[in-house]
Design an enzyme around this catalytic site. Structure first.
Site, short mmCIF file in Angstrom:
data_model
loop_
_atom_site.label_atom_id
_atom_site.label_comp_id
_atom_site.label_asym_id
_atom_site.label_seq_id
_atom_site.Cartn_x
_atom_site.Cartn_y
_atom_site.Cartn_z
N CYS A 2 0.85 -1.19 0.00
CA CYS A 2 0.00 0.00 0.00
C CYS A 2 0.89 1.24 0.00
CB CYS A 2 -0.91 0.02 1.23
SG CYS A 2 -2.06 -1.38 1.31
N GLY A 31 -0.91 0.59 -5.01
CA GLY A 31 -2.22 0.06 -4.69
C GLY A 31 -3.28 0.65 -5.60
N ASN A 105 0.74 0.44 5.93
CA ASN A 105 1.29 -0.41 4.87
C ASN A 105 2.01 -1.56 5.55
OD1 ASN A 105 2.42 -1.52 2.53
ND2 ASN A 105 4.16 -0.10 2.55
N GLY A 106 1.61 -2.78 5.25
CA GLY A 106 2.26 -3.94 5.85
C GLY A 106 1.25 -5.02 6.17
N TYR A 260 10.71 -4.67 -7.59
CA TYR A 260 9.46 -4.44 -8.32
C TYR A 260 8.59 -3.32 -7.78
CZ TYR A 260 4.71 -5.38 -10.03
OH TYR A 260 3.47 -5.25 -10.58
#
Length: 538
Positions: A2, A31, A105-106, A260
């Protein structure tokens, strides 16, 4: 995977929402499922707009104009637990204590015990399946234990320090307290990224917190600095306060960020993503040369899979003295297939996303360079496209090693059995995806490609490649749980089930959530318009 963002403007009369909107667009690659913004205006009132969809589709001039206030929090999301419910769009909000907004985020790995704690001891209701809402409520519960009408920075650090001992997993977070300020913090291992920057504004400074430095660069912010592992930073209009909230642990940023996830123009933990991908191409060139020589195969042209592998492919071609060509033309209006739900959707969209130019493939031995191979769906379609337009041989080179293990720290890797490298060697992988040869970067070479740009990073989270999880606590039972919620057949059912949200059809539910009005005074953030009183810090 995210994207999180927090912004505090020195001039409280200027609205932060337009700039948060621009920043979220720069994080859209992290996201594409949902997005949201919550701002804090006069009197500590929160205003929100969030829904499923891309940033450009959820927000328009009218909705942004109604997001009042000089500080705010934004989020772009894609789900890691199989749910596409509108109610799980972030940021999340709780009204007690003080009014807190939260973007995360995670992924947490001990959610079951935490939910039990929330239910039996904290007596807090968790309204969604999102561990982000769970993390927010743990933080809120710890703050509430102070019993104070007004809190200060020390109370916040104490609450976060307690939270670190309670949760396990990866988390980079941005929070906002009504009428107080914004907060950024990071898990003790620094698995997921977040940093801060500032810019001069009149007699004071504006501050930004974001997943990637590119957001700060675009906004004219300088002095970008990564939040340290286990560190929390509180920013108010009176200044910046920072504290180490956890004891030292192994610093292990996720190496897949460099392979990526991140934009090439970002700098994460002191490492230029662009430079690291150049190095990946150089290292991969040596492996490719060795394998091709052993196989007695010559290559006519190097072609990248756009966009992430371009930098590495160009360096590889230069090092091997081979022509570099753009053989695939990309439709930029199709999202990243890696994060699309469902195998059939990904497969269908590969052909919509890429078109092969016959003149670059016909009667040639082609080396296609990709950043990584996950499910193999995209690779299989791309290889078939190359053969359909006349390629004699198709060799695939991956900048990353084979991915044989699921990610448990916030990247939506599929279940183990859906990974193309699961229980397969390189020869079997090549056969499965239809390549004449598949060549993979070695893990030591990948680590060196990143570490050379910041030797202070001694470890990385490489769990998707080697199965070693830095936080511990991952066993076969947890893998079975991951398999049960990430398998494509399960995700497809979940997606169908979200067509009915709170008794509404999908379109109505989206409109219900997409509200730029003051948020509710309850834990449910999807539409009621009660407001809470302002909070003045002590």
């Amino acid at each position: 995977m995210c994207g999180i963002l927090g912004l505090l403007l020195h001039d409280s009369n200027i609205d932060a929402a337009p700039e948060i909107f621009e920043g979220l667009q720069l994080l859209q690659h992290r996201g594409q499922d949902a997005c949201g913004i919550i701002t804090c205006g006069p009197g500590g009132r929160f205003y929100q707009c969030k829904a499923n969809g891309m940033v450009r589709d959820v927000f328009d001039a009218n909705s942004i104009s109604r997001l009042v206030g000089g500080m705010g929090v934004g989020h772009v999301r894609y789900p890691t637990a199989g749910s596409f419910n509108n109610a799980e769009a972030q940021p999340f909000y709780v009204n007690s204590p003080y009014g807190i907004c939260f973007a995360h985020n995670g992924n947490l790995i001990n959610t079951a015990s935490l939910i039990q704690f929330m239910d039996e001891e904290a007596h807090r209701h968790i309204n969604t399946a999102s561990d982000s809402e769970l993390l927010l409520n743990i933080f809120a519960h710890n703050l509430q234990q102070t019993g104070k009408f007004r809190i200060n920075e020390e109370d916040i650090f104490t609450a976060l320090g307690t939270m670190v001992t309670q949760v396990k997993g990866a988390y980079a977070c941005v929070a906002m307290l009504a009428g107080f300020g914004i907060i950024a913090f990071r898990d003790p291992h620094g698995i997921r990224p977040v940093g801060i920057a500032s810019r001069q504004s009149g007699s004071g400074k504006d501050y930004i917190m974001a997943s990637e430095s590119v957001v700060a660069d675009a906004g004219g912010f300088t002095d970008w600095e990564d939040v340290k592992p286990g560190e929390a930073i509180i920013i108010t209009r009176n200044g910046v306060t920072r504290r180490q909230i956890s004891p030292p642990a192994t610093f292990a940023p996720d190496i897949f960020e460099f392979v990526y996830l991140a934009r090439p123009d970002s700098v994460i933990d002191g490492v230029s993503v662009y430079r690291s991908r150049m190095s990946m191409g150089d290292a991969l060139a040596d492996k490719v040369k060795k394998v091709l020589d052993e196989a007695g195969i010559t290559v006519d042209v190097v072609i990248p899979v756009p966009d992430t592998s371009r930098v590495a492919a160009l360096n590889l071609a230069q090092k091997l003295g081979l022509p570099y060509r753009e053989g695939f033309v990309k439709n930029r209006y199709v999202g990243r297939t890696f994060i699309m739900p469902g195998q059939q959707m990904r497969k269908k969209n590969v052909r919509k996303k890429l078109n092969a130019m016959a003149l670059e493939f016909a009667d040639k031995n082609v080396l296609i360079v990709d950043d990584s191979i996950v499910r193999g769906t995209t690779s299989k379609e791309i290889i078939q496209m190359a053969k359909d337009v006349g390629a004699k041989k198709v060799i695939v080179a991956s900048c990353a090693p084979p991915i044989r293990h699921p990610n448990v720290y916030g990247i939506d890797m599929p279940s183990r059995t859906e990974l193309v490298a699961y229980n397969r060697d390189e020869k079997a992988i090549a056969k499965e995806i239809g390549a004449d040869l598949a060549i993979f970067q070695t893990l030591p070479d990948l680590e060196d490609s990143v570490r050379q740009w910041n030797p202070k990073i001694t470890s990385f989270d490489c769990s998707v490649f080697n199965g070693e999880y830095v936080t511990g606590g991952i066993d076969e039972e947890y893998f079975r749980h991951i398999d049960s919620i990430r398998a494509d057949n399960v995700r497809g059912k979940l997606q169908l089930n979200t067509a009915d949200i709170n008794g509404k059809d999908t379109k109505e539910a989206q409109n219900y959530t997409n509200s730029s009005t003051p948020v509710t005074g309850t834990d449910d953030t999807v539409g009621l318009h009660n407001t809470f009183t302002s909070y003045t810090p002590k």
